[in-house]
Design a protein around this motif. Sequence first.
Motif, PDB file in Angstrom:
ATOM      1  N   GLY A 194     -29.753  37.365   1.570  1.00 30.66           N
ATOM      2  CA  GLY A 194     -29.883  37.513   3.018  1.00 30.66           C
ATOM      3  C   GLY A 194     -28.657  38.046   3.713  1.00 30.66           C
ATOM      4  N   GLY A 195     -27.469  37.837   3.107  1.00 32.59           N
ATOM      5  CA  GLY A 195     -26.262  38.360   3.729  1.00 32.59           C
ATOM      6  C   GLY A 195     -25.098  37.406   3.626  1.00 32.59           C
ATOM      7  N   VAL A 196     -23.973  37.838   4.191  1.00 26.25           N
ATOM      8  CA  VAL A 196     -22.711  37.088   4.158  1.00 26.25           C
ATOM      9  C   VAL A 196     -22.576  36.267   5.437  1.00 26.25           C
ATOM     10  N   LEU A 197     -22.266  34.989   5.275  1.00 30.32           N
ATOM     11  CA  LEU A 197     -22.056  34.089   6.397  1.00 30.32           C
ATOM     12  C   LEU A 197     -20.567  33.775   6.539  1.00 30.32           C
ATOM     13  N   TYR A 198     -20.153  33.441   7.742  1.00 24.22           N
ATOM     14  CA  TYR A 198     -18.759  33.100   8.017  1.00 24.22           C
ATOM     15  C   TYR A 198     -18.652  31.623   8.362  1.00 24.22           C
ATOM     16  N   VAL A 199     -17.512  31.015   7.960  1.00 22.85           N
ATOM     17  CA  VAL A 199     -17.328  29.579   8.150  1.00 22.85           C
ATOM     18  C   VAL A 199     -15.927  29.237   8.656  1.00 22.85           C
ATOM     19  N   ASP A 200     -14.927  29.448   7.788  1.00 22.94           N
ATOM     20  CA  ASP A 200     -13.613  28.846   7.986  1.00 22.94           C
ATOM     21  C   ASP A 200     -12.678  29.619   8.895  1.00 22.94           C
ATOM     22  N   SER A 201     -12.948  30.885   9.109  1.00 21.05           N
ATOM     23  CA  SER A 201     -11.996  31.685   9.863  1.00 21.05           C
ATOM     24  C   SER A 201     -12.690  32.806  10.604  1.00 21.05           C
ATOM     25  N   LEU A 202     -12.111  33.179  11.728  1.00 20.74           N
ATOM     26  CA  LEU A 202     -12.553  34.366  12.438  1.00 20.74           C
ATOM     27  C   LEU A 202     -11.984  35.605  11.760  1.00 20.74           C
ATOM     28  N   SER A 203     -12.513  36.750  12.114  1.00 21.04           N
ATOM     29  CA  SER A 203     -11.986  38.017  11.617  1.00 21.04           C
ATOM     30  C   SER A 203     -10.932  38.535  12.585  1.00 21.04           C
ATOM     31  N   GLU A 204     -10.291  39.623  12.220  1.00 20.34           N
ATOM     32  CA  GLU A 204      -9.419  40.306  13.157  1.00 20.34           C
ATOM     33  C   GLU A 204     -10.249  40.802  14.346  1.00 20.34           C
ATOM     34  N   ALA A 205      -9.561  41.242  15.398  1.00 18.92           N
ATOM     35  CA  ALA A 205     -10.249  41.626  16.637  1.00 18.92           C
ATOM     36  C   ALA A 205     -11.275  42.729  16.426  1.00 18.92           C
ATOM     37  N   ASP A 206     -11.020  43.631  15.469  1.00 12.67           N
ATOM     38  CA  ASP A 206     -11.953  44.732  15.218  1.00 12.67           C
ATOM     39  C   ASP A 206     -12.946  44.411  14.104  1.00 12.67           C
ATOM     40  N   GLY A 207     -13.002  43.154  13.664  1.00  6.34           N
ATOM     41  CA  GLY A 207     -13.910  42.745  12.606  1.00  6.34           C
ATOM     42  C   GLY A 207     -15.239  42.257  13.137  1.00  6.34           C
ATOM     43  N   PRO A 208     -16.089  41.724  12.259  1.00  7.64           N
ATOM     44  CA  PRO A 208     -17.453  41.343  12.661  1.00  7.64           C
ATOM     45  C   PRO A 208     -17.538  40.052  13.467  1.00  7.64           C
ATOM     46  N   VAL A 209     -16.551  39.139  13.326  1.00  5.46           N
ATOM     47  CA  VAL A 209     -16.629  37.851  14.039  1.00  5.46           C
ATOM     48  C   VAL A 209     -15.271  37.510  14.663  1.00  5.46           C
ATOM     49  N   PRO A 210     -14.853  38.256  15.682  1.00  6.60           N
ATOM     50  CA  PRO A 210     -13.543  38.005  16.283  1.00  6.60           C
ATOM     51  C   PRO A 210     -13.485  36.757  17.154  1.00  6.60           C
ATOM     52  N   THR A 211     -14.641  36.190  17.530  1.00  3.14           N
ATOM     53  CA  THR A 211     -14.672  34.954  18.314  1.00  3.14           C
ATOM     54  C   THR A 211     -15.634  33.973  17.661  1.00  3.14           C
ATOM     55  N   TYR A 212     -15.526  32.684  18.069  1.00  8.52           N
ATOM     56  CA  TYR A 212     -16.448  31.702  17.514  1.00  8.52           C
ATOM     57  C   TYR A 212     -17.889  32.003  17.909  1.00  8.52           C
ATOM     58  N   LEU A 213     -18.131  32.398  19.141  1.00 10.17           N
ATOM     59  CA  LEU A 213     -19.496  32.738  19.548  1.00 10.17           C
ATOM     60  C   LEU A 213     -20.032  33.898  18.712  1.00 10.17           C
ATOM     61  N   ASP A 214     -19.174  34.874  18.396  1.00 11.83           N
ATOM     62  CA  ASP A 214     -19.596  35.963  17.503  1.00 11.83           C
ATOM     63  C   ASP A 214     -19.961  35.408  16.135  1.00 11.83           C
ATOM     64  N   LEU A 215     -19.147  34.462  15.637  1.00 11.11           N
ATOM     65  CA  LEU A 215     -19.389  33.876  14.309  1.00 11.11           C
ATOM     66  C   LEU A 215     -20.729  33.156  14.263  1.00 11.11           C
ATOM     67  N   ILE A 216     -20.960  32.271  15.209  1.00  8.92           N
ATOM     68  CA  ILE A 216     -22.186  31.471  15.151  1.00  8.92           C
ATOM     69  C   ILE A 216     -23.410  32.326  15.449  1.00  8.92           C
ATOM     70  N   SER A 220      -2.775  29.706  17.032  1.00  9.33           N
ATOM     71  CA  SER A 220      -3.285  29.131  15.783  1.00  9.33           C
ATOM     72  C   SER A 220      -2.193  29.182  14.716  1.00  9.33           C
ATOM     73  N   ILE A 221      -2.111  28.140  13.911  1.00  4.59           N
ATOM     74  CA  ILE A 221      -1.159  28.138  12.798  1.00  4.59           C
ATOM     75  C   ILE A 221      -1.584  29.163  11.754  1.00  4.59           C
ATOM     76  N   THR A 222      -2.832  29.094  11.314  1.00  2.00           N
ATOM     77  CA  THR A 222      -3.308  30.028  10.298  1.00  2.00           C
ATOM     78  C   THR A 222      -3.777  31.323  10.950  1.00  2.00           C
ATOM     79  N   LYS A 223      -3.766  32.375  10.168  1.00  2.00           N
ATOM     80  CA  LYS A 223      -4.152  33.694  10.656  1.00  2.00           C
ATOM     81  C   LYS A 223      -5.627  33.967  10.388  1.00  2.00           C
ATOM     82  N   ALA A 224      -6.136  35.022  10.988  1.00  2.00           N
ATOM     83  CA  ALA A 224      -7.523  35.430  10.763  1.00  2.00           C
ATOM     84  C   ALA A 224      -7.761  35.710   9.284  1.00  2.00           C
ATOM     85  N   GLY A 225      -8.870  35.188   8.755  1.00  2.00           N
ATOM     86  CA  GLY A 225      -9.224  35.410   7.366  1.00  2.00           C
ATOM     87  C   GLY A 225      -8.624  34.420   6.389  1.00  2.00           C
TER      88      GLY A 225
END
Length: 314
Positions: free
Chosen positions: A276-298, A68-73
């Motif tokens: 209700g909480g924080v949602l993720y959209v544009d980027s995954l997190s680092e490997a030890d974060g809450p959404v390290p993969t797209y399936l984790d994100l969705i 990926s060109i851009t980094k996590a976050g």
Amino acid sequence: MPNFPFRLAKVVRRFVAFLASIAVVLGLSACGGNSTASNSDKPVVLTTFTVLADIAKNVAGDKLQVESITKAGAEIHGYEPTPGDIRKAAQADLILDNGLNLEAWFAQFVEGLDVPHAVVSEGVKVMDIGEDSYRGKPNPHAWMSPDNVQIYANNMAKAFAGLAPEHASEFEANAKAYNSRLQEVKDEMVSKLSVLPENHRALVTCEGAYSYLARDAGLKEVYIWAVNAEQQATPQQIARAIGFVKDNQVPAVFCESTVSDAPMQQVVGATGAKFGGVLYVDSLSEADGPVPTYLDLIRHDAKIITEALTGGTA
């Protein structure tokens, strides 16, 4: 014009960076050869942001190297490419773009490169942005839909087959297996939300980045602002969101991870709705974060939305 020196300096910096990028590309062109961005002998696939990279890795398996060109976050809308990014692009064997005007920041730098690219959103039923200066332009957040990402995966499989035709059947099988997991996420989300009364079937967020997810889930999308910008959340926008939440007794509202939730907290304070909480959209997190993969994100977003709107009873 007190800001003129600052603006001039910014323009000069960008121009110098652009010249440096051109020099890098010319140098690489003189050397010749692709796939030099890595020590691996696998073809290199370069994506514009981390979400696409993760989807591509699932489709490619171990037959391609995906970066990926851009980094996590990273905030992808206003990203400014570096000479190192241009070097990666010049050495890649394939570039994957989201399309829908998302990567205008990158297209101007790579348009002269002799590197094939594929637009992974091709074939998606596009939704337009509904207001502000972006009214009528395509909403680029098409990956915020399990249905759409199945199209992304199929497009990637086709593009990868052109790059490594000897592995075409594997790419197709990987995409099919990945799409089955995406369908499970959507089906579970729709099933859990089916208990909601009609007026509660609303997804209220800070940015209008969830149009496609709301469509998948059968929810009405409501937001404070349409597109992230330097100045956000006017009093009128907040008042409009407050009015909708009150009128429809919406039980919960949300905000995405890349912006302040302060405007939405005003909606919470004025209506009694739950944050209700924080949602993720544009980027995954680092490997030890809450959404390290797209399936984790969705899955994360679907879980947060369904539990908050149904009160955890779904």
